[in-house]
Every structure is written in C-alpha cells, then in structure tokens.
Scaffold this active site. Structure first.
Site, short mmCIF file in Angstrom:
data_model
loop_
_atom_site.label_atom_id
_atom_site.label_comp_id
_atom_site.label_asym_id
_atom_site.label_seq_id
_atom_site.Cartn_x
_atom_site.Cartn_y
_atom_site.Cartn_z
N THR A 59 48.70 35.55 39.79
CA THR A 59 49.52 34.88 40.81
C THR A 59 50.95 35.44 40.76
O THR A 59 51.54 35.74 41.80
CB THR A 59 49.51 33.36 40.56
OG1 THR A 59 48.17 32.90 40.70
CG2 THR A 59 50.41 32.62 41.52
N GLN A 77 38.95 39.49 40.84
CA GLN A 77 37.52 39.22 40.64
C GLN A 77 36.71 40.52 40.55
O GLN A 77 35.51 40.47 40.27
CB GLN A 77 36.96 38.35 41.79
CG GLN A 77 37.59 36.97 41.88
CD GLN A 77 37.24 36.08 40.69
OE1 GLN A 77 36.32 36.37 39.90
NE2 GLN A 77 37.95 34.98 40.54
N THR A 127 60.41 37.17 26.70
CA THR A 127 59.69 37.64 25.52
C THR A 127 58.19 37.65 25.81
O THR A 127 57.65 36.67 26.32
CB THR A 127 60.01 36.73 24.32
OG1 THR A 127 61.42 36.78 24.12
CG2 THR A 127 59.30 37.20 23.06
N CYS A 179 42.10 26.75 42.20
CA CYS A 179 43.47 26.39 42.57
C CYS A 179 43.49 25.41 43.72
O CYS A 179 44.47 24.74 43.96
CB CYS A 179 44.23 27.63 43.01
SG CYS A 179 44.03 28.94 41.87
N SER A 239 43.76 40.08 36.11
CA SER A 239 44.07 38.92 35.26
C SER A 239 43.14 38.87 34.06
O SER A 239 41.92 39.02 34.19
CB SER A 239 43.89 37.66 36.12
OG SER A 239 44.31 36.53 35.42
N HIS A 264 42.24 36.29 32.07
CA HIS A 264 41.32 35.17 31.83
C HIS A 264 40.08 35.19 32.69
O HIS A 264 39.19 34.36 32.54
CB HIS A 264 42.06 33.82 31.93
CG HIS A 264 42.36 33.35 33.33
ND1 HIS A 264 41.64 32.36 33.95
CD2 HIS A 264 43.32 33.72 34.21
CE1 HIS A 264 42.15 32.13 35.15
NE2 HIS A 264 43.17 32.95 35.33
#
Ligand code: PLP
Length: 374
Positions: free
Chosen positions: A71, A172, A230, A318, A192, A194
């Site tokens: 995102t 995806q 960081t 989402c 991404s 995850h």
C-alpha cells in the site's frame, strides 16, 4: 479441522523464514545506520535481502526500495504524479483506487478502464486512451479477488510505444508467476512480503527510475533517501528469505496449488451446477477461485463457513468491513446481486487434499443451510 482458504489476504510465515528472522530480534539487533559492527551486521542482512527480493522479479538489487507495505509503495508511485492523467482500471485494489481519489483531489485526471464479463482488459481501449497522453499507467498483474491476469507484457509494450511509464501492482503475482522486471518495460513494480509466506511489515517498491519518485516519508535518509525511518530489519530479512524460497519453489508450489484449486472448483461445480466461477475461462493465477452462489449472501456464507472452521473472504481483506459488495465482480458482471453472492477462496501449497475436500463439503452444507433458512 480448521482450514485457511484466504491466502490472498495474507499467508503464514514459513518456518524456515521465521528461523532466519529470529536473530535479528535478539543478538543481531543493531540499527543498520550505526557506524559499528552491530549496525554493519544489520546493514549486511538488509543488502542480502535486497538481492533475494530483486532476484525474485529479475530486477537489480539497487532497484529495490524497502518499505512497510505494498500500500505504501503504491501510494508513493501515485503521489509522484502531480498533473496530467493517470490511467488505471476499475478492478484495482483499494490501495490504488484510494490513492487515485487523492490524485483527483489535487487536480490529476483519472481514467479507469473497464473489464469484460471475464475480467479481461480491452487493450484497444488502453491504446485509444493513451493516444490522448498520460502521465502514468497503473495496473495490477493478478487480481486479488478473481486471480484473473492482465496481459502485462502487452500492456508494457503499449505503454512503451506511447512513452508512458507503467506501474504494476504485482502483489498477488509475485511468488505465483515468473516475473521479469528487467526484460519488460515496466517502470515501477510493487510487491509485498506477507503475501508470499514472509512477515507483515515489509514490501518493496522496485523502480528503474527511483529518482523520479518523491519519498512519502522523509527523515534519516535510509534506503538511499527514498524511504526514511529505521528499517524493520527482522521483517526485511524475512522478506528476503521468503523471496528466496518462493523463487526456488515457484514451479512445485504452483503445481500443488493448481491441483487443489481445481479440485475445489470441480467438486463445487459438480455438486452445485448453479454456481458460477468468476473468470474461470480467463488466464488466472493458480490459487484463486471467486465463486458466486445464487440465492446466498456472501457475508452470511463467510460467517457460516467460519463457524464450520473454514476461512474465506468476500472481496479483499481491506474492504471486508465495508458493506459494499465487491467492486471487482460488479465491474465484471454489472450485477450488484452477483457481487453480493460472491466468495473468494485462495489456497496455498500449505493446504492439503483433505482440507480442500473438507472445505468443499462444508461449503455445500453451508449453502444448503443458508438457502433453506432464507
Ligand atoms: N495490491 C493487491 C493486489 C493486494 O492484494 C494487496 C493486499 O491485499 C495490496 C495491494 C496491498 O498490500 P499490503 O497488504 O502489503 O499493503
């Protein structure tokens, strides 16, 4: 039995990935910006992860900027456009659609291309749109709700012919398809961790022209000034490990997944011929099945299945708190009702045949229960 059939929302962290992450919560806890050996150790681990993530999509390591989520990556690319037109599609993820709303509010014009009943993009419409000029094209590669693939290679050629930069939301697709960022004329790519058995909190914006992007977050100059703050070292290390395993195991994972997804769909269609699988005849990623159940409310089906131990979803995670039914199914079918009756199942190589059989039986039982109580 509890069966997780919602891998497009997120995936469990692979045990091997977790093992590689653990030291970076403990003994190797250094700040990568520090000028001592603790820092150097963390910085080295980040560079190793950068190489692994770049290899997954055939990019160069220095094209990878780590950030916290896809995102964020998508927002960064779209925020870089201050004028002109952005061309996208009606079936994008909320990360894109809501960034495009923001772009509209700063005076950028947005053109959303439609899709047909099979979820397919009309490339002639893309060409005609680009003839009028555009500052950016942003499209997803694999749809998170239906799995339908956009022909990104052809899109990239068309964008190159009109000299319009292309951003691809490959969230995806990464780990499920072979991606060649280096070969195709894709300017920016978002992926991404995850979604590919890595941890949450790490993602990558991969860019052939990163200096054209304004960082969303400024401060300490991390990520060569492209993304301050960081670094989440354990998550980035996990992302790198997940990318490495995804690349090594892509073919074998997808063989397993396709067999499981097809078994689920075939069983459901055989026992309930009134069902409709969205995008079934289109090129699709192998793990996703979007099923419309006539006469059954998708939200009711998801909660009944949850009570039976099966995790599935209506639309994207989402949007799962929203009462609006899937914009993707509405764009494909023009039907609010069909969108309301749709549930997404997304399997992974971690599922088994027994789980899929248990899920198919439970889905049929749940739809019968819901129809008889209607
Ligand atoms: N794009 C697509 C196609 C997705 O499926 C998702 C997550 O569901 C995202 C973007 C957002 O990814 P993240 O969860 O890393 O912000």
């Amino acid at each position: 039995m509890r069966v997780f059939l919602d891998h497009n929302s997120t995936t469990p962290v692979d045990d091997r990935v977790l093992t590689r992450m653990v030291p970076f919560f403990g003994v190797a806890f250094g700040n990568p910006s520090s000028a001592h050996s603790f820092g150097a150790e963390a910085a080295k681990a980040i560079e190793k992860a950068r190489t692994a993530v770049s290899a997954l999509v055939n990019a160069e390591p220095d094209q990878v900027t780590f950030c916290a989520s896809a995102t964020e990556s998508i927002n960064t690319v779209i925020a870089g456009i201050q004028r002109g037109t952005i061309v996208s599609s009606a079936v994008e993820h909320a990360a894109t659609l809501e960034s495009l709303d923001r772009a509209r509010s700063r005076g950028v014009s947005v053109t959303l291309l439609g899709v047909d009943a099979h979820g397919i993009l009309d490339l002639n419409e893309l060409r005609t749109t680009l003839e009028r000029g555009a500052a950016l094209v942003t499209l997803l590669w694999a749809n998170n709700e239906t799995g339908v693939l956009f022909p990104i290679e052809s899109v990239a050629e068309i964008c190159a012919a009109y000299a319009v930069p292309l951003h691809v939301d490959a969230v995806q697709a990464a780990g499920k398809l072979s991606i060649n960022f280096g070969r195709h004329q894709i300017r920016y790519l978002s992926i991404s961790s995850h979604k590919l058995f890595g941890p949450k909190g790490a993602a990558a914006l991969i860019s052939k022209d990163r200096l054209s992007l304004q960082p969303l977050i400024v401060g300490g100059g991390q990520e060569r000034g492209q993304r301050a703050g960081t670094e989440n070292v354990p998550a980035i290390v996990g992302f790198g490990a997940a990318a490495e395993f995804a690349l090594e195991e892509l073919g074998s994972r997808m063989d397993v997944v396709k067999r499981l997804r097809d078994r689920l769909e075939d069983t459901l269609l055989e026992r309930c011929p009134s069902l409709w699988v969205n995008g079934r005849s289109s090129p699709r990623i192998a793990n996703t099945s979007s099923v419309s159940f006539p006469g059954v409310d998708g939200d009711d089906l998801v909660s009944t299945l949850d009570a039976l131990g099966i995790a599935a979803a209506t639309g994207s995670a989402c949007h799962s708190n929203s009462t609006e039914p899937s914009h993707v199914i509405r764009a494909m079918t023009g039907s609010y009702e069909k969108a309301r009756q749709t549930v997404r199942f997304s399997v992974s190589h971690m599922n088994t045949r027994d789980e899929v059989d248990f899920a198919a039986n439970s889905i049929i039982r749940a739809t019968e229960m819901l129809r008889s109580s209607a």
